[in-house]
Write a protein that holds these residues in place. Structure first.
Motif, PDB file in Angstrom:
ATOM      1  N   LEU A  55     -10.327  -1.846   2.563  1.00 43.63           N
ATOM      2  CA  LEU A  55      -9.703  -0.815   1.739  1.00 43.63           C
ATOM      3  C   LEU A  55     -10.074  -1.048   0.282  1.00 43.63           C
ATOM      4  N   GLN A  56     -10.536  -0.001  -0.372  1.00 45.31           N
ATOM      5  CA  GLN A  56     -10.849  -0.064  -1.795  1.00 45.31           C
ATOM      6  C   GLN A  56     -10.052   1.021  -2.495  1.00 45.31           C
ATOM      7  N   ILE A  57      -9.449   0.640  -3.628  1.00 45.26           N
ATOM      8  CA  ILE A  57      -8.624   1.563  -4.393  1.00 45.26           C
ATOM      9  C   ILE A  57      -9.086   1.518  -5.845  1.00 45.26           C
TER      10      ILE A  57
ATOM     11  N   PHE B  21       1.963   1.907  -3.402  1.00 48.18           N
ATOM     12  CA  PHE B  21       0.841   2.451  -4.176  1.00 48.18           C
ATOM     13  C   PHE B  21       0.640   3.929  -3.853  1.00 48.18           C
TER      14      PHE B  21
ATOM     15  N   ALA C  24      -7.603  -0.798  -8.893  1.00 46.24           N
ATOM     16  CA  ALA C  24      -6.682  -1.756  -8.284  1.00 46.24           C
ATOM     17  C   ALA C  24      -7.484  -2.798  -7.508  1.00 46.24           C
ATOM     18  N   GLU C  25      -6.892  -3.980  -7.400  1.00 43.52           N
ATOM     19  CA  GLU C  25      -7.451  -5.034  -6.559  1.00 43.52           C
ATOM     20  C   GLU C  25      -6.647  -5.047  -5.270  1.00 43.52           C
ATOM     21  N   VAL C  26      -7.331  -5.163  -4.136  1.00 41.88           N
ATOM     22  CA  VAL C  26      -6.666  -5.136  -2.837  1.00 41.88           C
ATOM     23  C   VAL C  26      -6.835  -6.502  -2.171  1.00 41.88           C
ATOM     24  N   TYR C  27      -5.711  -7.048  -1.673  1.00 46.76           N
ATOM     25  CA  TYR C  27      -5.709  -8.330  -0.964  1.00 46.76           C
ATOM     26  C   TYR C  27      -4.981  -8.152   0.358  1.00 46.76           C
TER      27      TYR C  27
ATOM     28  N   VAL D 264      -2.689  -4.494  -4.914  1.00 52.37           N
ATOM     29  CA  VAL D 264      -2.158  -3.829  -3.723  1.00 52.37           C
ATOM     30  C   VAL D 264      -2.364  -4.749  -2.523  1.00 52.37           C
ATOM     31  N   ILE D 265      -1.289  -4.953  -1.771  1.00 49.83           N
ATOM     32  CA  ILE D 265      -1.350  -5.758  -0.558  1.00 49.83           C
ATOM     33  C   ILE D 265      -1.475  -4.796   0.629  1.00 49.83           C
ATOM     34  N   SER D 266      -2.540  -4.986   1.406  1.00 51.18           N
ATOM     35  CA  SER D 266      -2.772  -4.106   2.548  1.00 51.18           C
ATOM     36  C   SER D 266      -3.518  -4.848   3.643  1.00 51.18           C
TER      37      SER D 266
ATOM     38  N   ARG E 254       0.811  -1.217   0.000  1.00 48.95           N
ATOM     39  CA  ARG E 254       0.000   0.000   0.000  1.00 48.95           C
ATOM     40  C   ARG E 254       0.841   1.262   0.000  1.00 48.95           C
TER      41      ARG E 254
END
Length: 163
Positions: A70-72, A48, A75-78, A63-65, A45
């Motif tokens: 969390l939404q970006i 990013f 981007a896909e967030v995991y 994005v790893i967070s 994150r």
């Protein structure tokens, strides 16, 4: 899935300072764009957040967070690399683009390493790349560049493959 790490490092494995790059090398930015366009890029994150225009265009941004929910945009967030890798099994070559914690987790399992070695010290750096055990890698390509009107430091592009 081929896991490729792409990074620019200083003489002492420096990679950043104050959540920014060590220096501005337009040739490295162009090289990065050429290599990663059309592929998946995986980042933490903070990395990013350091991108000046948000998600990188013409790439699938992961994005790893650990931040829940969390939404970006674009981007896909995991929550972990493991969960992201499950979704990326059929993604072909993916590029790990930082930061330090993500590099530390992925360098031991990476198949390829795209390294820009900047021949300069960066004493103010506060983020470092993990040690590279070069005996585990074979050089596929090496391109030496001298400083010029746009690039203040000498640097070398090195493409390596795990032996």
């Amino acid at each position: 899935m081929i896991i490729s790490v792409i990074v620019a490092i200083g003489e002492k494995n420096e990679i950043g300072c104050g959540n920014d790059l060590l220096c501005h090398l337009p040739a490295d930015m162009k090289h990065f764009k050429e290599i990663t366009t059309g592929h998946t890029v995986v980042m933490g994150r903070k990395t990013f957040d350091s991108l000046p225009k948000g998600a990188l265009p013409n790439r699938r941004n992961i994005v790893i967070s650990r931040q829940p929910n969390l939404q970006i945009e674009n981007a896909e967030v995991y929550p972990s690399l493991d969960q992201a890798f499950i979704k990326l099994m059929d993604a072909g070559e993916i590029f790990i683009i930082g930061g330090a914690q993500i590099y530390e987790q992925t360098l031991p399992i990476a198949d390829k390493l795209y390294l820009t070695k900047i021949q300069a010290p960066f004493p103010n750096a506060d983020v470092f790349f993990p040690p590279i055990h070069y005996k585990e890698w074979r050089v596929l390509d090496k391109e030496i560049h001298l400083p010029d009107e746009k690039n203040a430091y000498p640097f070398t592009f090195i493409e390596l493959e795990r032996i």
